[in-house]
Design a protein around this motif. Structure first.
Motif, PDB file in Angstrom:
ATOM      1  N   THR A  84      47.957  42.176  36.277  1.00  0.00           N
ATOM      2  CA  THR A  84      46.924  41.789  35.311  1.00  0.00           C
ATOM      3  C   THR A  84      45.818  42.832  35.325  1.00  0.00           C
ATOM      4  O   THR A  84      45.247  43.122  36.368  1.00  0.00           O
ATOM      5  N   THR A  85      45.557  43.404  34.171  1.00  0.00           N
ATOM      6  CA  THR A  85      44.562  44.457  34.047  1.00  0.00           C
ATOM      7  C   THR A  85      44.102  44.598  32.597  1.00  0.00           C
ATOM      8  O   THR A  85      44.937  44.504  31.684  1.00  0.00           O
ATOM      9  N   PRO A  86      42.805  44.822  32.389  1.00  0.00           N
ATOM     10  CA  PRO A  86      42.340  45.041  31.010  1.00  0.00           C
ATOM     11  C   PRO A  86      42.988  46.286  30.381  1.00  0.00           C
ATOM     12  O   PRO A  86      42.937  46.461  29.181  1.00  0.00           O
ATOM     13  N   VAL A 128      49.591  43.889  32.106  1.00  0.00           N
ATOM     14  CA  VAL A 128      49.322  42.967  30.995  1.00  0.00           C
ATOM     15  C   VAL A 128      47.844  42.605  30.949  1.00  0.00           C
ATOM     16  O   VAL A 128      47.232  42.273  31.967  1.00  0.00           O
ATOM     17  N   SER A 129      47.286  42.667  29.735  1.00  0.00           N
ATOM     18  CA  SER A 129      45.913  42.208  29.467  1.00  0.00           C
ATOM     19  C   SER A 129      45.998  40.979  28.579  1.00  0.00           C
ATOM     20  O   SER A 129      46.900  40.880  27.746  1.00  0.00           O
ATOM     21  N   ILE A 130      45.079  40.031  28.729  1.00  0.00           N
ATOM     22  CA  ILE A 130      45.138  38.837  27.875  1.00  0.00           C
ATOM     23  C   ILE A 130      44.208  38.920  26.673  1.00  0.00           C
ATOM     24  O   ILE A 130      44.176  38.004  25.848  1.00  0.00           O
ATOM     25  N   GLY A 131      43.457  40.000  26.534  1.00  0.00           N
ATOM     26  CA  GLY A 131      42.614  40.100  25.340  1.00  0.00           C
ATOM     27  C   GLY A 131      41.538  41.147  25.506  1.00  0.00           C
ATOM     28  O   GLY A 131      41.336  41.672  26.601  1.00  0.00           O
ATOM     29  N   TYR A 133      38.412  41.658  26.169  1.00  0.00           N
ATOM     30  CA  TYR A 133      37.178  41.276  26.840  1.00  0.00           C
ATOM     31  C   TYR A 133      37.454  41.487  28.317  1.00  0.00           C
ATOM     32  O   TYR A 133      38.614  41.604  28.698  1.00  0.00           O
ATOM     33  N   VAL A 134      36.409  41.550  29.128  1.00  0.00           N
ATOM     34  CA  VAL A 134      36.628  41.862  30.545  1.00  0.00           C
ATOM     35  C   VAL A 134      36.306  40.651  31.409  1.00  0.00           C
ATOM     36  O   VAL A 134      35.251  40.030  31.274  1.00  0.00           O
ATOM     37  N   LEU A 135      37.232  40.299  32.283  1.00  0.00           N
ATOM     38  CA  LEU A 135      37.064  39.180  33.210  1.00  0.00           C
ATOM     39  C   LEU A 135      36.791  39.726  34.608  1.00  0.00           C
ATOM     40  O   LEU A 135      37.013  40.900  34.878  1.00  0.00           O
ATOM     41  N   THR A 136      36.339  38.838  35.502  1.00  0.00           N
ATOM     42  CA  THR A 136      36.029  39.283  36.862  1.00  0.00           C
ATOM     43  C   THR A 136      37.291  39.481  37.690  1.00  0.00           C
ATOM     44  O   THR A 136      37.259  40.149  38.716  1.00  0.00           O
ATOM     45  N   GLY A 137      38.397  38.874  37.265  1.00  0.00           N
ATOM     46  CA  GLY A 137      39.612  39.031  38.052  1.00  0.00           C
ATOM     47  C   GLY A 137      40.834  38.542  37.294  1.00  0.00           C
ATOM     48  O   GLY A 137      40.727  37.953  36.216  1.00  0.00           O
ATOM     49  N   GLY A 138      42.001  38.773  37.885  1.00  0.00           N
ATOM     50  CA  GLY A 138      43.257  38.474  37.208  1.00  0.00           C
ATOM     51  C   GLY A 138      43.818  37.082  37.443  1.00  0.00           C
ATOM     52  O   GLY A 138      44.938  36.797  37.020  1.00  0.00           O
ATOM     53  N   PRO A 141      43.956  35.146  33.978  1.00  0.00           N
ATOM     54  CA  PRO A 141      45.082  35.693  33.209  1.00  0.00           C
ATOM     55  C   PRO A 141      46.438  35.260  33.779  1.00  0.00           C
ATOM     56  O   PRO A 141      47.345  34.920  33.021  1.00  0.00           O
TER      57      PRO A 141
END
Ligand code: 6GU
Length: 236
Positions: A84-86, A128-131, A133-138, A141
């Motif tokens: 999981t990664t942006p 894989v990125s879920i969208g 925008y940036v989250l603090t962690g995977g 996701p």
């Protein structure tokens, strides 16, 4: 389907997947979710899983050794090893469908500023990125991937039609839904839905789907299979 999650925060998975359809799928043995703690594979007294970046810069980077060792200890012969990664490929319903056909999926949850590139190079097969925008962690996701894939497995969702007719899959957003009461605080259910005229109801639903898609997701329309009638309606 077997999901293998590798994470620095296994406690994040204790509650969230234990309700509704995913929980039922676990109970029925349709899916299995194993969560491994990457920190168990560190070798120093502090359980150090991250370190400074070579080259300088803000943010810590997940070290390769604990992630590789966690993977080697817990995974075997997986079709997909997701990271999981942006910076990854965008998760779409098409990718979800592809993932649902693998017998097992491993998900490495990225954290901090990111992971050492050798994790992407030598371990993960699918970033894989879920969208956008940036989250603090995977972790979230990973749960989203598990939920979306589980939903497609045979027998998980009650009616196969509700999965086959998914908005996004069809390129159209879903039409409005109503249940009882027919009048609620002055807001009424559209007459046509109470009429029992199935052809009329289908036509109304189709048009509402077209309207909504045009308003909220015009980008989807190019992927939808539209009839001449649809095109005339959209042209107004
Ligand atoms: Cl997979 N990870 C993080 N940290 N942020 C995201 C993402 C993933 N997808 C979208 N934003």
């Amino acid at each position: 389907m077997r999901f293998h999650v590798l994470t620095l925060f296994p406690e994040a998975f204790a509650q969230p997947l234990q309700f509704s359809i995913v929980a039922r799928a676990v109970q029925r043995g349709q899916i299995n979710i194993d969560v491994a703690d990457i920190r168990d594979y560190t070798h120093d007294a502090h359980g150090t899983a991250d370190d400074y970046q070579f080259g300088g810069g803000h943010g810590m980077v997940m070290k390769p050794e604990p992630v590789f060792e966690a993977a080697e200890a817990t995974l075997s012969g997986y079709d997909a090893v997701i990271l999981t990664t942006p910076q990854g490929e965008l998760l779409t319903q098409k990718l979800v469908e592809e993932l649902a056909s693998s017998p097992a999926i491993a998900i490495i949850c990225g954290h901090y500023a990111g992971v050492d590139e050798r994790i992407a190079e030598g371990l993960a097969t699918r970033p894989v990125s879920i969208g956008d925008y940036v989250l603090t962690g995977g972790e979230l996701p990973a749960m989203i991937i598990i939920d979306a894939v589980t939903r497609l497995l045979p027998g998980v969702v009650g009616s196969p039609e509700s999965v086959a007719g998914d908005s996004i899959t069809t390129g159209l957003l879903q039409h409005p839904l109503y249940t009882r009461p027919a009048e609620f605080r002055g807001m009424t259910v559209p007459e046509v839905l109470l009429s029992g005229h199935h052809a009329e109801i289908d036509r109304w639903r189709r048009r509402k789907s077209l309207e909504r898609t045009l308003e909220h997701r015009p980008d989807l329309l190019s992927t939808a299979s539209l009839t001449n009638d649809d095109r005339r309606y959209l042209a107004g």
